[in-house]
Design an enzyme around this catalytic site. Structure first.
Site, PDB file in Angstrom:
ATOM      1  N   CYS A  81      21.376  -5.300  43.701  1.00 30.80           N
ATOM      2  CA  CYS A  81      22.536  -6.144  43.970  1.00 30.80           C
ATOM      3  C   CYS A  81      22.524  -6.605  45.438  1.00 30.80           C
ATOM      4  CB  CYS A  81      23.833  -5.445  43.581  1.00 30.80           C
ATOM      5  SG  CYS A  81      25.226  -6.606  43.446  1.00 30.80           S
ATOM      6  N   HIS A 190      22.793  -4.973  38.091  1.00 33.77           N
ATOM      7  CA  HIS A 190      22.877  -3.521  38.263  1.00 33.77           C
ATOM      8  C   HIS A 190      22.157  -2.818  37.110  1.00 33.77           C
ATOM      9  CE1 HIS A 190      25.782  -3.199  41.594  1.00 33.77           C
ATOM     10  NE2 HIS A 190      26.289  -4.331  41.112  1.00 33.77           N
ATOM     11  N   GLU A 192      21.690   0.292  36.835  1.00 31.50           N
ATOM     12  CA  GLU A 192      22.401   1.551  36.578  1.00 31.50           C
ATOM     13  C   GLU A 192      23.654   1.336  35.729  1.00 31.50           C
ATOM     14  OE1 GLU A 192      24.554   0.012  40.201  1.00 31.50           O
ATOM     15  OE2 GLU A 192      22.536  -0.098  39.357  1.00 31.50           O
TER      16      GLU A 192
END
Length: 209
Positions: A81, A190, A192
């Site tokens: 990001c 992202h 994650e």
């Protein structure tokens, strides 16, 4: 076990990134210690919020030097990001220009879209020889939350520089969603927060270390 240092400089989803990396088998250490960050097999640079604020935090822990030293020794780094955005020369937010790490030429600017932030799931156009997206279908979606991005790749390839692998996405206009350039890789989205797709990408990166 592959060691990964998650750089703690006051910006980023450290806990979710730590869990996601551990899920794919990495031995993760959250740290701002230069020795640990330099010694790990891989370094992850997260980032959320404003470009200038992230750079201020990075400089407080001399993170730009850690990144530079790793890349000079061909040691892998993954930006996520705003951690991707700060790899570029500069960022412009609300008319404020801030210098980035300068690992790639280019400017992070506001996306030319009526609706911002670009938030939610989006597909990508990844190159066939991508390491990060290996084994993933073309319709795989990843999770984005951002209003700024890089809309033009400015690093020219020549006989000495191998062309970077560029992945694009679109929100009213094309923007860079990921870059793979030697030891330096980065994603605007992202991983994650991207479920199984994000886990597959992180596993691909960890396996490449």
């Amino acid at each position: 076990m592959t060691s990964v240092a998650l750089l703690d400089y006051g910006s980023g989803n450290l806990h979710s990134a730590q869990r996601a990396l551990a899920r794919v088998g990495a031995d993760v250490t959250v740290t701002s210690d230069p020795e640990i960050a330099l010694a790990a097999d891989g370094l992850v640079v997260p980032g959320v919020g404003a470009f200038a604020a992230c750079m201020e935090g990075l400089k407080r822990v001399r993170g730009e030097r850690i990144i530079g030293k790793r890349l000079a020794g061909s040691r892998p780094v993954l930006g996520i990001c705003v951690g991707m955005q700060i790899m570029f020369d500069r960022g412009v937010e609300h008319g404020v220009l801030a210098d980035g790490c300068g690992e790639w030429p280019g400017t992070v600017e506001r996306l030319p879209a009526d609706v911002l932030p670009h938030m939610g799931w989006n597909t990508l156009d990844a190159p066939a020889d991508s390491v990060l997206f290996a084994g993933l279908d073309a319709d795989t979606r990843f999770y984005f939350v951002h209003s700024y991005g890089v809309q033009k790749w400015e690093l020219a390839a020549d006989d000495l520089i191998k062309p970077a692998k560029l992945t694009w996405a679109e929100h009213c206009a094309p923007f860079l969603a990921a870059v793979e350039n030697g030891p330096l890789s980065a994603t605007q989205f992202h991983p994650e927060k991207s479920g199984d797709a994000g886990a597959a990408l992180l596993e691909n990166w960890v396996r490449s270390l």
